[in-house]
Design a protein around this motif. Structure first.
Motif, PDB file in Angstrom:
ATOM      1  N   HIS A   9      36.656  55.744  42.232  1.00  0.00           N
ATOM      2  CA  HIS A   9      37.331  54.951  41.187  1.00  0.00           C
ATOM      3  C   HIS A   9      36.335  54.232  40.281  1.00  0.00           C
ATOM      4  O   HIS A   9      36.411  53.023  40.076  1.00  0.00           O
ATOM      5  N   HIS A  53      45.189  44.566  38.391  1.00  0.00           N
ATOM      6  CA  HIS A  53      43.975  45.390  38.488  1.00  0.00           C
ATOM      7  C   HIS A  53      43.030  44.986  37.367  1.00  0.00           C
ATOM      8  O   HIS A  53      43.464  44.670  36.251  1.00  0.00           O
ATOM      9  N   ARG A  54      41.739  45.000  37.672  1.00  0.00           N
ATOM     10  CA  ARG A  54      40.746  44.638  36.669  1.00  0.00           C
ATOM     11  C   ARG A  54      40.793  45.614  35.478  1.00  0.00           C
ATOM     12  O   ARG A  54      40.625  45.213  34.332  1.00  0.00           O
ATOM     13  N   TYR A  78      55.980  36.690  33.144  1.00  0.00           N
ATOM     14  CA  TYR A  78      54.624  36.337  33.615  1.00  0.00           C
ATOM     15  C   TYR A  78      53.817  37.601  33.887  1.00  0.00           C
ATOM     16  O   TYR A  78      52.678  37.725  33.442  1.00  0.00           O
ATOM     17  N   ASN A 125      49.316  48.400  42.114  1.00  0.00           N
ATOM     18  CA  ASN A 125      48.101  49.218  42.160  1.00  0.00           C
ATOM     19  C   ASN A 125      48.137  50.109  43.389  1.00  0.00           C
ATOM     20  O   ASN A 125      49.129  50.137  44.108  1.00  0.00           O
ATOM     21  N   ARG A 155      50.837  39.417  31.449  1.00  0.00           N
ATOM     22  CA  ARG A 155      49.482  39.629  31.999  1.00  0.00           C
ATOM     23  C   ARG A 155      49.244  41.098  32.376  1.00  0.00           C
ATOM     24  O   ARG A 155      48.212  41.430  32.938  1.00  0.00           O
ATOM     25  N   ARG A 208      49.211  35.108  45.783  1.00  0.00           N
ATOM     26  CA  ARG A 208      49.259  36.142  44.757  1.00  0.00           C
ATOM     27  C   ARG A 208      50.045  37.322  45.302  1.00  0.00           C
ATOM     28  O   ARG A 208      50.096  37.527  46.517  1.00  0.00           O
ATOM     29  N   LEU A 209      50.644  38.104  44.405  1.00  0.00           N
ATOM     30  CA  LEU A 209      51.328  39.309  44.851  1.00  0.00           C
ATOM     31  C   LEU A 209      50.276  40.347  45.193  1.00  0.00           C
ATOM     32  O   LEU A 209      49.685  40.952  44.301  1.00  0.00           O
ATOM     33  N   ASP A 232      47.138  49.955  46.218  1.00  0.00           N
ATOM     34  CA  ASP A 232      47.340  49.361  47.554  1.00  0.00           C
ATOM     35  C   ASP A 232      48.777  48.981  47.830  1.00  0.00           C
ATOM     36  O   ASP A 232      49.105  48.618  48.957  1.00  0.00           O
ATOM     37  N   GLY A 253      48.593  43.769  46.039  1.00  0.00           N
ATOM     38  CA  GLY A 253      48.991  45.106  45.598  1.00  0.00           C
ATOM     39  C   GLY A 253      49.417  45.137  44.146  1.00  0.00           C
ATOM     40  O   GLY A 253      49.797  46.176  43.624  1.00  0.00           O
ATOM     41  N   PHE A 254      49.325  43.934  43.489  1.00  0.00           N
ATOM     42  CA  PHE A 254      49.662  43.873  42.056  1.00  0.00           C
ATOM     43  C   PHE A 254      48.433  43.467  41.260  1.00  0.00           C
ATOM     44  O   PHE A 254      47.627  42.651  41.715  1.00  0.00           O
ATOM     45  N   ARG A 301      37.009  56.683  50.612  1.00  0.00           N
ATOM     46  CA  ARG A 301      36.106  56.309  49.518  1.00  0.00           C
ATOM     47  C   ARG A 301      34.658  56.723  49.774  1.00  0.00           C
ATOM     48  O   ARG A 301      33.856  56.779  48.837  1.00  0.00           O
ATOM     49  N   ARG A 321      47.807  56.082  40.481  1.00  0.00           N
ATOM     50  CA  ARG A 321      47.820  56.387  41.923  1.00  0.00           C
ATOM     51  C   ARG A 321      49.041  55.765  42.597  1.00  0.00           C
ATOM     52  O   ARG A 321      49.582  56.306  43.560  1.00  0.00           O
ATOM     53  N   LYS A 370      50.520  28.205  39.573  1.00  0.00           N
ATOM     54  CA  LYS A 370      49.054  28.064  39.632  1.00  0.00           C
ATOM     55  C   LYS A 370      48.626  27.129  40.744  1.00  0.00           C
ATOM     56  O   LYS A 370      47.485  27.204  41.214  1.00  0.00           O
ATOM     57  N   ALA A 424      40.675  41.068  47.903  1.00  0.00           N
ATOM     58  CA  ALA A 424      40.857  41.299  46.464  1.00  0.00           C
ATOM     59  C   ALA A 424      40.573  42.760  46.128  1.00  0.00           C
ATOM     60  O   ALA A 424      40.860  43.217  45.015  1.00  0.00           O
ATOM     61  N   HIS A 425      40.024  43.492  47.089  1.00  0.00           N
ATOM     62  CA  HIS A 425      39.630  44.888  46.861  1.00  0.00           C
ATOM     63  C   HIS A 425      40.333  45.780  47.871  1.00  0.00           C
ATOM     64  O   HIS A 425      41.564  45.818  47.898  1.00  0.00           O
TER      65      HIS A 425
HETATM   66  C1  SDX Z   1      41.526  47.775  44.433  1.00  0.00           C
HETATM   67  O1  SDX Z   1      38.288  47.958  40.755  1.00  0.00           O
HETATM   68  C2  SDX Z   1      38.891  48.926  41.329  1.00  0.00           C
HETATM   69  O2  SDX Z   1      38.920  50.033  40.842  1.00  0.00           O
HETATM   70  C3  SDX Z   1      39.516  48.611  42.665  1.00  0.00           C
HETATM   71  C4  SDX Z   1      40.410  49.694  43.271  1.00  0.00           C
HETATM   72  C5  SDX Z   1      39.612  50.907  43.682  1.00  0.00           C
HETATM   73  O3  SDX Z   1      40.221  51.977  43.772  1.00  0.00           O
HETATM   74  O4  SDX Z   1      38.407  50.752  44.008  1.00  0.00           O
HETATM   75  O5  SDX Z   1      41.394  50.068  42.345  1.00  0.00           O
HETATM   76  C6  SDX Z   1      41.087  49.178  44.544  1.00  0.00           C
HETATM   77  O6  SDX Z   1      40.784  46.905  44.774  1.00  0.00           O
HETATM   78  C7  SDX Z   1      42.876  47.476  43.818  1.00  0.00           C
HETATM   79  C8  SDX Z   1      43.140  45.946  43.675  1.00  0.00           C
HETATM   80  C9  SDX Z   1      43.632  45.437  45.027  1.00  0.00           C
HETATM   81  N1  SDX Z   1      43.749  43.948  44.987  1.00  0.00           N
HETATM   82  C10 SDX Z   1      44.941  43.347  45.011  1.00  0.00           C
HETATM   83  O7  SDX Z   1      46.007  43.940  44.939  1.00  0.00           O
HETATM   84  C11 SDX Z   1      44.853  41.830  45.159  1.00  0.00           C
HETATM   85  C12 SDX Z   1      45.815  41.174  44.161  1.00  0.00           C
HETATM   86  N2  SDX Z   1      45.308  41.392  42.809  1.00  0.00           N
HETATM   87  C13 SDX Z   1      44.506  40.347  42.212  1.00  0.00           C
HETATM   88  O8  SDX Z   1      43.742  39.597  43.074  1.00  0.00           O
HETATM   89  C14 SDX Z   1      43.875  40.751  40.892  1.00  0.00           C
HETATM   90  O9  SDX Z   1      44.839  41.371  40.162  1.00  0.00           O
HETATM   91  C15 SDX Z   1      42.632  41.621  40.901  1.00  0.00           C
HETATM   92  C16 SDX Z   1      41.553  41.029  41.740  1.00  0.00           C
HETATM   93  C17 SDX Z   1      42.952  42.980  41.399  1.00  0.00           C
HETATM   94  C18 SDX Z   1      42.134  41.703  39.452  1.00  0.00           C
HETATM   95  O10 SDX Z   1      41.790  40.451  39.090  1.00  0.00           O
HETATM   96  P1  SDX Z   1      41.125  40.174  37.627  1.00  0.00           P
HETATM   97  O11 SDX Z   1      40.983  41.390  36.825  1.00  0.00           O
HETATM   98  O12 SDX Z   1      39.901  39.345  37.850  1.00  0.00           O
HETATM   99  O13 SDX Z   1      42.269  39.398  36.929  1.00  0.00           O
HETATM  100  P2  SDX Z   1      42.396  37.843  36.927  1.00  0.00           P
HETATM  101  O14 SDX Z   1      42.182  37.339  38.320  1.00  0.00           O
HETATM  102  O15 SDX Z   1      41.540  37.314  35.833  1.00  0.00           O
HETATM  103  O16 SDX Z   1      43.951  37.673  36.573  1.00  0.00           O
HETATM  104  C19 SDX Z   1      44.370  37.614  35.232  1.00  0.00           C
HETATM  105  C20 SDX Z   1      45.646  36.749  35.305  1.00  0.00           C
HETATM  106  C21 SDX Z   1      45.416  35.395  35.988  1.00  0.00           C
HETATM  107  O17 SDX Z   1      46.383  34.508  35.475  1.00  0.00           O
HETATM  108  P3  SDX Z   1      45.955  33.525  34.211  1.00  0.00           P
HETATM  109  O18 SDX Z   1      44.671  32.817  34.624  1.00  0.00           O
HETATM  110  O19 SDX Z   1      45.737  34.453  33.030  1.00  0.00           O
HETATM  111  O20 SDX Z   1      47.129  32.601  34.059  1.00  0.00           O
HETATM  112  O21 SDX Z   1      46.646  37.403  36.102  1.00  0.00           O
HETATM  113  C22 SDX Z   1      46.929  36.629  37.256  1.00  0.00           C
HETATM  114  C23 SDX Z   1      45.764  35.655  37.423  1.00  0.00           C
HETATM  115  O22 SDX Z   1      46.198  34.467  38.098  1.00  0.00           O
HETATM  116  N3  SDX Z   1      47.022  37.557  38.376  1.00  0.00           N
HETATM  117  C24 SDX Z   1      47.950  37.494  39.321  1.00  0.00           C
HETATM  118  C25 SDX Z   1      47.692  38.597  40.166  1.00  0.00           C
HETATM  119  N4  SDX Z   1      46.610  39.270  39.717  1.00  0.00           N
HETATM  120  C26 SDX Z   1      46.199  38.614  38.605  1.00  0.00           C
HETATM  121  N5  SDX Z   1      48.984  36.635  39.554  1.00  0.00           N
HETATM  122  C27 SDX Z   1      49.762  36.883  40.632  1.00  0.00           C
HETATM  123  N6  SDX Z   1      49.564  37.923  41.497  1.00  0.00           N
HETATM  124  C28 SDX Z   1      48.539  38.809  41.288  1.00  0.00           C
HETATM  125  N7  SDX Z   1      48.345  39.830  42.129  1.00  0.00           N
END
Ligand code: SDX
Length: 450
Positions: free
Chosen positions: A251, A327-328, A374, A383, A378, A321-322, A385, A324-325, A410, A336, A316, A285-286
């Motif tokens: 990925h 993605h960067r 919300y 994702n 955003r 956090r949700l 997961d 599985g929701f 992976r 996927r 806040k 987070a990953h």
């Molecule tokens: C994987 O990078 C990859 O390719 C990874 C992956 C791979 O195949 O290798 O795809 C696998 O790691 C998938 C991601 C799995 N992680 C999760 O599902 C954990 C939940 N997701 C979050 O922690 C978050 O979405 C991330 C870490 C995945 C991404 O974070 P970012 O890009 O740093 O985004 P951010 O934290 O800056 O969020 C932007 C906004 C924020 O709100 P505001 O400050 O703008 O008000 O969105 C909000 C965040 O608070 N937000 C969420 C959220 N994810 C982001 N709010 C609620 N629930 C969430 N899951």
């Protein structure tokens, strides 16, 4: 005390000469009136890059990009992601086509070598992987150093890192033949290592790989067979797992892949680099998110509780956090996740678990979140997961093993990216700089003066 940041103007210009059109951005520093041309390097698909390799030498400035949200760390030909449009390509092939028509061994060959194999190449590759799937018998004793309740990712980090102590004939990273042997060994042995991690945790004897079985089938057999009776691996579950392995294979420059590249840039051996990738993937987070998703869905328990959890995810002041929701990179539906949702329905139907409460909660959570301002604002979508844990749960794979299976899948992506880095003539040790905002030089005070 931070001075007011001086803005710099950036203009794009074209300077053409007889050989090639070299576009550039011109940086104008209003602080001193200087201007600097920064070359643009063009990719084949997706964003082009501004070459800042001379920025510090020419301007005295570093770039500042914590989390590398806008930074290309390398030049790669392996995987392309278009987050805006939810596109994922392995060596140019859409993930949807590979998931539908290919299998994990073909995808592993593709990622490692750059092309889909012919029938003969595939047969040879599968043979070579099969005949590297056993572990040195001494490694079985290595497991006994862990507590039975150790997290599987802790065991995987340790065992994979220890492989370099067993395979001295594939540690010379400058020998392409040794690199490929190490690559094959890692891809071949990860199912055995992961399955033995589970067997050790449940106190059952290790099951050896079977050479007549294919990759995903072998893993499920090593997970659930016992020496006491024959164990039949469901073809539906094996096919579903094979597809899941394909979806998780690579990925681009995610956190764990970047960890593998950075570790490898120092010249560390491939086994140590993959162990570093496993450590990074472990985080919630990953790759640890799949385990966290099932814990979250279990805590929600019933569809009627979903609105409360959605409210908490938006609050806040609440760390929830949700899982599985979001993605960067994907600011659209993770391609996927769509395939995983379909696979979840297939597996639950095959196991006659259509009424699995976790799936009902997940579908309701997705429905509500995708309608909620919300998440829409955003651009937070399910994702990869979000559904994997539901499938693994239905397969009777314990939650703690979910990320270990992600690591298993992976590994071929990590080692493909590692090989690409080692083979890159421009490769050098990764060494980021920083914005320093700590104390400037000051005089030391002896203890009796403080
Ligand atoms: C994987 O990078 C990859 O390719 C990874 C992956 C791979 O195949 O290798 O795809 C696998 O790691 C998938 C991601 C799995 N992680 C999760 O599902 C954990 C939940 N997701 C979050 O922690 C978050 O979405 C991330 C870490 C995945 C991404 O974070 P970012 O890009 O740093 O985004 P951010 O934290 O800056 O969020 C932007 C906004 C924020 O709100 P505001 O400050 O703008 O008000 O969105 C909000 C965040 O608070 N937000 C969420 C959220 N994810 C982001 N709010 C609620 N629930 C969430 N899951």
């Amino acid at each position: 005390m931070h001075e007011k940041a001086d803005t710099v103007a950036v203009t794009t210009g074209e300077t053409s000469d007889c050989e090639s059109k070299q576009d550039h951005l011109t940086l104008i520093d209003h602080h001193n009136g200087q201007s600097y041309d920064l070359p643009i390097i063009y990719g084949s698909v997706g964003p082009n890059v501004i070459d800042v390799r001379r920025l510090y030498t020419d301007t005295g400035y570093f770039t500042f990009d914590p989390g590398f949200t806008a930074t290309a760390s390398c030049n790669s030909k392996i995987t392309f992601i278009d987050g805006e449009n939810g596109i994922l390509l392995y060596r140019g092939y859409p993930i949807q086509d590979l998931a539908e028509y290919s299998d994990f061994m073909e995808v592993s060959y593709l990622l490692l070598k750059g092309e889909l194999p012919t029938a003969a190449e595939k047969a040879r590759f599968e043979h070579d992987i099969t005949y590297h799937s056993m572990l040195n018998e001494q490694i079985a004793y290595f497991y006994r150093g862990f507590r039975r309740d150790a997290h599987p990712m802790a065991v995987m980090c340790g065992v994979v890192g220890a492989l370099s102590a067993f395979y001295h004939d594939s540690l010379d990273i400058n020998d392409s033949h040794q690199r490929m042997i190490a690559s094959y060994r890692l891809v071949a042995k990860m199912p055995t290592i992961a399955a033995w991690t589970y067997k050790y945790a449940v106190g059952q004897p290790f099951i050896y790989p079977r050479n007549e079985m294919y990759y995903a089938q072998n893993f499920l057999h090593m997970m659930f067979a016992t020496p006491c009776e024959p164990y039949h691996v469901s073809s539906v579950l094996a096919r579903a797992l094979d597809r899941i392995l394909m979806l998780h294979a690579d990925h681009e420059q995610n956190a764990s892949t970047s960890t593998v590249r950075l570790a490898g840039s120092s010249g560390a051996n491939p086994f140590a680099c993959i162990a570093a990738g496993i450590a990074s993937l472990w985080g919630p987070a990953h790759g640890g998110a799949n385990e966290a998703v099932v814990s979250m869905l279990t805590a929600i328990g019933d569809k009627c509780n979903v609105p409360e959890y959605v409210r908490r995810a938006k609050d806040k002041s609440d760390p929830f956090r949700l899982m599985g929701f979001g993605h960067r990179v994907y600011k659209n539906y993770d391609p996927r996740a769509k395939i995983m949702q379909r696979t979840a329905h297939e597996v639950l139907d095959a196991l006659d678990k259509k009424d699995e409460p976790l799936l009902a909660v997940a579908l309701e959570l997705e429905r509500i979140a995708l309608e909620d301002e919300y998440f829409v604002k955003r651009r937070l979508y399910p994702n990869v997961d979000f559904y994997s844990g539901i499938i693994f749960n239905a397969m009777r794979i314990p939650t703690t093993m979910f990320t270990a299976i992600f690591a298993l899948a992976r590994t071929v992506g990590w080692i493909s990216q590692w090989n690409e880095m080692i083979e890159d003539p421009g490769q050098k040790i990764g060494r980021p700089r920083q914005l320093y905002s700590g104390q400037g030089p000051r005089s030391f005070k002896r203890l009796n003066q403080r």
